[in-house]
Scaffold this motif. Sequence first.
Motif, PDB file in Angstrom:
ATOM      1  N   ILE A 335      32.268  -0.338  49.186  1.00 53.78           N
ATOM      2  CA  ILE A 335      33.057  -0.687  49.927  1.00 53.78           C
ATOM      3  C   ILE A 335      32.753   0.173  51.023  1.00 53.78           C
ATOM      4  O   ILE A 335      33.976   0.382  51.299  1.00 53.78           O
ATOM      5  CB  ILE A 335      34.177  -1.421  49.541  1.00 53.78           C
ATOM      6  CG1 ILE A 335      33.641  -2.564  48.755  1.00 53.78           C
ATOM      7  CG2 ILE A 335      34.570  -2.613  50.582  1.00 53.78           C
ATOM      8  CD1 ILE A 335      34.635  -3.547  48.122  1.00 53.78           C
ATOM      9  N   LEU A 336      32.792  -0.047  52.683  1.00 52.40           N
ATOM     10  CA  LEU A 336      32.745   0.460  53.618  1.00 52.40           C
ATOM     11  C   LEU A 336      33.687   0.066  55.092  1.00 52.40           C
ATOM     12  O   LEU A 336      33.095  -1.089  54.735  1.00 52.40           O
ATOM     13  CB  LEU A 336      31.337   1.511  54.748  1.00 52.40           C
ATOM     14  CG  LEU A 336      30.676   1.849  53.275  1.00 52.40           C
ATOM     15  CD1 LEU A 336      29.249   2.465  54.322  1.00 52.40           C
ATOM     16  CD2 LEU A 336      31.506   3.614  53.007  1.00 52.40           C
ATOM     17  N   ILE A 399      40.988  -5.013  48.649  1.00 50.94           N
ATOM     18  CA  ILE A 399      41.352  -6.031  47.318  1.00 50.94           C
ATOM     19  C   ILE A 399      40.325  -7.402  46.835  1.00 50.94           C
ATOM     20  O   ILE A 399      39.935  -7.235  46.186  1.00 50.94           O
ATOM     21  CB  ILE A 399      42.433  -5.450  46.113  1.00 50.94           C
ATOM     22  CG1 ILE A 399      43.307  -4.564  45.707  1.00 50.94           C
ATOM     23  CG2 ILE A 399      42.795  -6.739  45.543  1.00 50.94           C
ATOM     24  CD1 ILE A 399      44.606  -4.501  45.797  1.00 50.94           C
ATOM     25  N   SER A 400      40.610  -7.682  48.246  1.00 48.44           N
ATOM     26  CA  SER A 400      40.189  -9.494  48.387  1.00 48.44           C
ATOM     27  C   SER A 400      38.911  -9.021  48.067  1.00 48.44           C
ATOM     28  O   SER A 400      37.553 -10.160  47.753  1.00 48.44           O
ATOM     29  CB  SER A 400      40.262 -10.246  49.641  1.00 48.44           C
ATOM     30  OG  SER A 400      41.498 -10.573  49.606  1.00 48.44           O
ATOM     31  N   ALA A 401      38.245  -8.009  48.593  1.00 47.46           N
ATOM     32  CA  ALA A 401      36.975  -7.551  49.410  1.00 47.46           C
ATOM     33  C   ALA A 401      36.659  -7.611  47.628  1.00 47.46           C
ATOM     34  O   ALA A 401      34.615  -7.380  46.774  1.00 47.46           O
ATOM     35  CB  ALA A 401      36.096  -6.832  50.206  1.00 47.46           C
ATOM     36  N   PHE A 414      33.629  -0.469  42.139  1.00 53.53           N
ATOM     37  CA  PHE A 414      34.001   0.388  43.018  1.00 53.53           C
ATOM     38  C   PHE A 414      33.891   1.431  43.922  1.00 53.53           C
ATOM     39  O   PHE A 414      34.968   2.071  43.438  1.00 53.53           O
ATOM     40  CB  PHE A 414      34.649  -0.316  44.264  1.00 53.53           C
ATOM     41  CG  PHE A 414      34.448  -2.020  44.166  1.00 53.53           C
ATOM     42  CD1 PHE A 414      33.151  -3.207  44.259  1.00 53.53           C
ATOM     43  CD2 PHE A 414      35.179  -2.965  42.804  1.00 53.53           C
ATOM     44  CE1 PHE A 414      32.965  -4.331  43.881  1.00 53.53           C
ATOM     45  CE2 PHE A 414      34.696  -4.040  42.118  1.00 53.53           C
ATOM     46  CZ  PHE A 414      33.603  -5.271  43.053  1.00 53.53           C
ATOM     47  N   VAL A 415      33.391   1.612  44.715  1.00 53.59           N
ATOM     48  CA  VAL A 415      34.127   3.000  45.505  1.00 53.59           C
ATOM     49  C   VAL A 415      33.937   2.442  47.387  1.00 53.59           C
ATOM     50  O   VAL A 415      33.293   2.049  47.647  1.00 53.59           O
ATOM     51  CB  VAL A 415      32.381   4.641  45.616  1.00 53.59           C
ATOM     52  CG1 VAL A 415      32.869   5.373  46.663  1.00 53.59           C
ATOM     53  CG2 VAL A 415      32.277   4.622  44.735  1.00 53.59           C
ATOM     54  N   ARG A 431      45.101   3.299  44.775  1.00 50.51           N
ATOM     55  CA  ARG A 431      46.502   3.223  43.470  1.00 50.51           C
ATOM     56  C   ARG A 431      46.741   2.284  43.394  1.00 50.51           C
ATOM     57  O   ARG A 431      47.355   2.047  41.792  1.00 50.51           O
ATOM     58  CB  ARG A 431      47.639   3.107  44.345  1.00 50.51           C
ATOM     59  CG  ARG A 431      47.330   5.074  45.110  1.00 50.51           C
ATOM     60  CD  ARG A 431      48.291   5.106  46.141  1.00 50.51           C
ATOM     61  NE  ARG A 431      49.867   5.361  45.645  1.00 50.51           N
ATOM     62  CZ  ARG A 431      50.643   5.305  46.173  1.00 50.51           C
ATOM     63  NH1 ARG A 431      50.597   5.226  47.854  1.00 50.51           N
ATOM     64  NH2 ARG A 431      52.240   5.650  45.310  1.00 50.51           N
ATOM     65  N   ARG A 432      46.245   0.858  43.520  1.00 53.21           N
ATOM     66  CA  ARG A 432      47.068  -0.302  43.393  1.00 53.21           C
ATOM     67  C   ARG A 432      45.548  -1.179  42.277  1.00 53.21           C
ATOM     68  O   ARG A 432      46.107  -2.111  41.636  1.00 53.21           O
ATOM     69  CB  ARG A 432      46.791  -1.290  44.058  1.00 53.21           C
ATOM     70  CG  ARG A 432      48.409  -1.141  44.907  1.00 53.21           C
ATOM     71  CD  ARG A 432      49.387  -1.912  45.923  1.00 53.21           C
ATOM     72  NE  ARG A 432      48.088  -3.528  45.918  1.00 53.21           N
ATOM     73  CZ  ARG A 432      48.400  -4.435  46.916  1.00 53.21           C
ATOM     74  NH1 ARG A 432      48.951  -4.171  48.252  1.00 53.21           N
ATOM     75  NH2 ARG A 432      48.508  -5.631  46.029  1.00 53.21           N
ATOM     76  N   ASP A 433      44.410  -0.890  41.710  1.00 48.33           N
ATOM     77  CA  ASP A 433      43.419  -1.165  41.790  1.00 48.33           C
ATOM     78  C   ASP A 433      43.063  -0.084  40.724  1.00 48.33           C
ATOM     79  O   ASP A 433      42.160  -0.009  41.246  1.00 48.33           O
ATOM     80  CB  ASP A 433      42.955  -2.434  42.278  1.00 48.33           C
ATOM     81  CG  ASP A 433      41.987  -3.049  42.116  1.00 48.33           C
ATOM     82  OD1 ASP A 433      41.004  -2.564  41.081  1.00 48.33           O
ATOM     83  OD2 ASP A 433      42.002  -4.667  42.490  1.00 48.33           O
TER      84      ASP A 433
END
Length: 603
Positions: A335-336, A399-401, A414-415, A431-433
């Motif tokens: 995800i960019l 995070i929604s993405a 994911f990266v 940090r959150r996911d």
Amino acid sequence: MPLPPPPEPLFLACDPDPVFVTLHRPVRTDALTAVLFCPPFGWEEVCSYRSIRFWATQLAAAGFAAVRVSLPGTGDSGGSPRDPGLIAGWGAAVAATAAWLRRDAGAERVVAVGMGMGGLIAGLATANGAAVDDLVFWATPARGRTLVRQLRTFSQLERAQIYDGVQHPPPGPSDGLESGGFLLTGESVTALESIDLREVRFPAAAGRHALVLGRDGLGSDDALSAHLVAEGMVVSTDPGVGFADMTSHPQTARPPLGVIERVGRWLAELPSRADSGPAPVPASAPRGRPECELRFAATGRSVRETPVTIAHPRGRLTGILSEPVGDRADGPAVILLNPGAVRRIGPNRMWVEAARRWAAAGVATLRLDAEALGDSDGDETPYADDAPLYSPYFVSQVISAMDFLQRRGVARRFVLGGLCSGANWSLHAARRDDRVAGLLLINPRVLVWRPDLGAERDMRALLTQRPSLSRIRRLARGRRLRELIRWLTASPMRLVGRRWRQDEDAAARSLHADLIRLAEAGCRVLWLFSAYEPLHDELVRSGWLARMGTSPHVVVESVPVRDHTLRPGWAQHEVHGLLDRALASVPGMPEVAGMASIGQLAG
């Protein structure tokens, strides 16, 4: 005023390259006039994207269909700026879009609004038989040579800033012109310089209308207006104030409300075509075909790009998903994220090139627009100051993405990658996911936001770096000067013996601990900095970067260019290679380095 339907992103099949268009359907079903927006070039196109989107929405609400075009080799369209015959391809894209509006979208009248270089292309396409009835030229000179001269001047000023103090700066492109981070090849420059709208003949000119707008005190091009009158067109002129505000910077760009109102009145005053009927579509006009996805083949693999919409409590988020067709490895997706207020194409269109290259190697890649950026929902000008770009709510959007891609079956890990604020969002989302397997952090400016950080850095640069007249000029004006004065007067003791100790702050200590945890868990992290990046210097002085660099999963790289957004083409090329290598180091990723020549995909 009733709200029009949501914009429709489409790919229009054109020859030689597919064109990305966004259709704004009008509130009325009986609308007979469509407005085709031909954007300016390069940096001006990047800055004005959101304002033109607002303009198109206003037209749709007023009862006009509107379509925004990304010309081949730009934005989300197919092709590369290095393609031969690019300028002719731009004209073909305008002609195909106009023919599509006439044949399939039910428009009896097509009005092209060309801005800067877009005006040259729209005018030339109309002269060559495109199904365009009337024209708006804004900040468009009659001669392409004039526009190229302006770009060269901008390029020279830009190089002087980037290579300030460098004794032997690298040469520019051997064949062509780089301006604002965007390339025109030598062939494209020659083709543009050959355009002179004073010498072209417009078919059926007596039935056409034109509105010629100047730009912020420079006035409209009298020679262009005179030629259009001589051709038999009904010509109106206007100062066109607002172009500079629309194209200055994507963070501070403002919709040109005065010009929007003026063009709206001009459109409403156009005579009915009841007597003469619509201008005919030439039999030779290209037949554009709208598709909801773009497909192309590269290195033996079929790739598709699809516009996507992601639901979020704060509104719809938009993006473009590039993915291999058919079987793909069960590895992470990328995800960019937006670099500051620049839309999903990334700095200098680098995200488009990287996403297509990686998708052709088997790695699904989403180019995401966060709230109020690109085509996502949100206010038009919320980021005039830097602070809102570092709000925590961006992390929930990232995070929604990830949730969206996982539900779609694209990936489970994911990266995340981004430049500037996009790097910040990536870091805090990781940090959150725990689904984040890698981070591509390019020139992050801030790890933990503080309101006085900019002024503190400006003062440190004045005290520690070689004196520079250009730097002093940038600091001695506007908001930066006011912030610096406030910082100085708030506590004079800041000037005595204060050292940067980011790990003394509780939030910074927590962040440091999370980064260590991520590295120990196997998350691959690339820190990539240009020269003189303030955060890099701060992390080096604190010893933090050295401590992080001891992990085998953390790589720190640098690019020897003094430019935050990597405008020189050679710097972009070097960064692409570093990103490829970093991505290939993530477990489950295929080899991507050297997979394809940069920018040669989706042609």
